[in-house]
Scaffold this active site. Structure first.
Site, PDB file in Angstrom:
ATOM      1  CG  ASN A 225      -0.258   0.053   2.550  1.00  0.00           C
ATOM      2  OD1 ASN A 225       0.847  -0.162   2.539  1.00  0.00           O
ATOM      3  ND2 ASN A 225      -1.171   0.189   3.809  1.00  0.00           N
ATOM      4  CB  CYS A 226       4.403   1.890   0.074  1.00  0.00           C
ATOM      5  SG  CYS A 226       5.722   3.226  -0.265  1.00  0.00           S
ATOM      6  CG  ASP A 227       0.697   6.752  -2.143  1.00  0.00           C
ATOM      7  OD1 ASP A 227      -0.002   5.789  -2.367  1.00  0.00           O
ATOM      8  OD2 ASP A 227       0.479   7.891  -1.635  1.00  0.00           O
TER       9      ASP A 227
ATOM     10  CE  LYS B  78      -1.393   1.469  -2.927  1.00  0.00           C
ATOM     11  NZ  LYS B  78      -2.565   2.378  -2.814  1.00  0.00           N
TER      12      LYS B  78
END
Length: 115
Positions: free
Chosen positions: A9-11, A14
């Site tokens: 879920n780390c931008d 991603k």
């Protein structure tokens, strides 16, 4: 073999994964939450990535550490122990390909790595 280490879920992770998919790069993803890196793996990354880059002192995990815990990062051994105990302290993603490792995501760097 290309391996990407990080938190799903780390931008930044991603963005890196999206770039790899858009460019048709096959890779294996290793989730820090499910399989935390051990000291040996972190030490292997440090052969290619400077400690100042790999240890993320900008995030909330770092800020939540006590002063004594932060002081442990003054040595490489202490920093490795901290990153092992708190994988969120590791700059993400860590990309390993062809025996080299890189931390973070920048399009220009990935273009060089995958040329």
């Amino acid at each position: 073999m290309t391996v990407v280490y990080g938190i799903p879920n780390c931008d930044t992770v991603k963005k890196a994964r999206a770039w790899l998919a858009e460019n048709g790069v096959d890779y294996e993803f290793s989730d820090f939450k499910k399989t935390p890196p051990d000291e040996a793996l972190i030490e292997s990354w440090l052969q290619h990535i400077p400690l100042e880059t790999l240890l993320n002192k900008r995030g909330t995990t770092w800020r939540k550490l006590s002063g004594a815990e932060q002081a442990e990062a003054d040595t490489q051994a202490g920093a490795v122990k901290l990153m092992t105990a708190h994988p969120s302290l590791i700059k993400r993603p860590v990309l390993c390909r062809n025996g080299r490792c890189y931390a973070g995501f920048q399009t220009a760097e990935y273009e060089k790595v995958f040329r």
